[in-house]
Scaffold this active site. Sequence first.
Site, short mmCIF file in Angstrom:
data_model
loop_
_atom_site.label_atom_id
_atom_site.label_comp_id
_atom_site.label_asym_id
_atom_site.label_seq_id
_atom_site.Cartn_x
_atom_site.Cartn_y
_atom_site.Cartn_z
N ASP A 136 0.83 -1.21 0.00
CA ASP A 136 0.00 0.00 0.00
C ASP A 136 0.87 1.26 0.00
O ASP A 136 1.96 1.26 0.57
CB ASP A 136 -0.89 -0.02 1.25
N ASN A 175 -10.74 -3.05 -5.76
CA ASN A 175 -9.95 -2.06 -6.49
C ASN A 175 -10.56 -1.69 -7.85
O ASN A 175 -10.13 -0.72 -8.48
CB ASN A 175 -8.50 -2.52 -6.67
C1 FPP Z 1 -5.11 -2.76 -0.11
O1 FPP Z 1 -5.50 -1.47 0.04
C2 FPP Z 1 -3.92 -2.75 -0.95
C3 FPP Z 1 -3.86 -3.43 -2.10
C4 FPP Z 1 -4.97 -4.27 -2.59
C5 FPP Z 1 -2.62 -3.33 -2.88
C6 FPP Z 1 -2.85 -2.56 -4.11
C7 FPP Z 1 -1.57 -2.48 -4.85
C8 FPP Z 1 -1.51 -2.04 -6.09
C9 FPP Z 1 -2.74 -1.61 -6.80
C10 FPP Z 1 -0.21 -1.91 -6.80
C11 FPP Z 1 0.41 -3.19 -7.07
C12 FPP Z 1 1.83 -2.92 -7.30
C13 FPP Z 1 2.68 -3.77 -7.90
C14 FPP Z 1 4.10 -3.41 -7.91
C15 FPP Z 1 2.23 -5.02 -8.57
P1 FPP Z 1 -6.78 -0.88 -0.66
O2 FPP Z 1 -6.41 0.47 -1.15
O3 FPP Z 1 -7.33 -1.85 -1.65
O4 FPP Z 1 -7.77 -0.84 0.57
P2 FPP Z 1 -8.13 0.38 1.53
O5 FPP Z 1 -9.08 1.23 0.75
O6 FPP Z 1 -8.73 -0.29 2.73
O7 FPP Z 1 -6.84 1.09 1.86
#
Ligand code: FPP
Length: 263
Positions: free
Chosen positions: A44, A92
């Site tokens: 994150d 996402n």
């Molecule tokens: C969770 O937070 C974090 C993730 C699902 C990781 C997301 C990572 C990427 C999109 C980049 C990937 C990078 C590489 C190098 C492959 P969240 O933002 O989904 O959840 P939250 O809203 O609770 O913070």
Amino acid sequence: MGEIFTRSPRALAGTGPPARYRRPVELDGIDPQRLPVHVGCVMDGNGRWANKRGLPRTQGHAAGEEALFDAVEGALELGVGWLTVYAFSTENWKRPVDEVRYLMRFNESLLVRRRDEMHERGVRIRFAGRRDWRVPRRLIRRMDEAVALTEKNRTMTLTIAFNYGGRAEIVDAVRALVADGVPADKIDEKAIRTRLYLPDMPDPDLVIRTSGEFRVSNFLLWELAYSELVFTDVLWPDFRRENLFEAVREFQRRDRRFGGLDV
Ligand code: FPP
């Protein structure tokens, strides 16, 4: 254990590793007998890293690639057998359409650019998540290629949680139970576990989340029941193997009881 230098298989073969592998690494204070078998990472902070630099969020994801592969190197160096990274969640898709499109292409190109290097280093690549209509066919092909190329490797298993949600995984396991006609009185933890995306994957011992947020955001919900959670303020693009080592030190300071008592 003093300061050591990484020696990649390629370095030993005389071809020399890329410059980023050729630097001293501090493993002091890590007990090699008590390593986490499985480490999970919630990568994150890419967007915030980019914002701080006046760059588009997508540049933060691009910068996160170096962090990811340095963490892989660190895990290999330590001898961690399983590393799982959260690359795209079932939630996402709510991000701006341009960012989602970028992430699909980025993950596709990352697989093509990195799969041979991972293969050479004995890394088995696997994916956890839903393969629904939203994931581009081309990306699914690249995923299948990377899995097929590396399936016999056992030095480390790198699981990429993609279009992954912990709740979705449990829902899918319940659907499989129903589809298999399992009667209610035969449903136990084992019946559920064997229907998770990767039933042979050990539960993570340590889960690291970067960027100063104290939540799990739907990552490995079933599997992290007894994981040690380590949160760090470091934004994902700044994460390096030293941060992984620090998290392992913190893990080794913890007292794991799994619901029992210390003896
Ligand atoms: C969770 O937070 C974090 C993730 C699902 C990781 C997301 C990572 C990427 C999109 C980049 C990937 C990078 C590489 C190098 C492959 P969240 O933002 O989904 O959840 P939250 O809203 O609770 O913070």
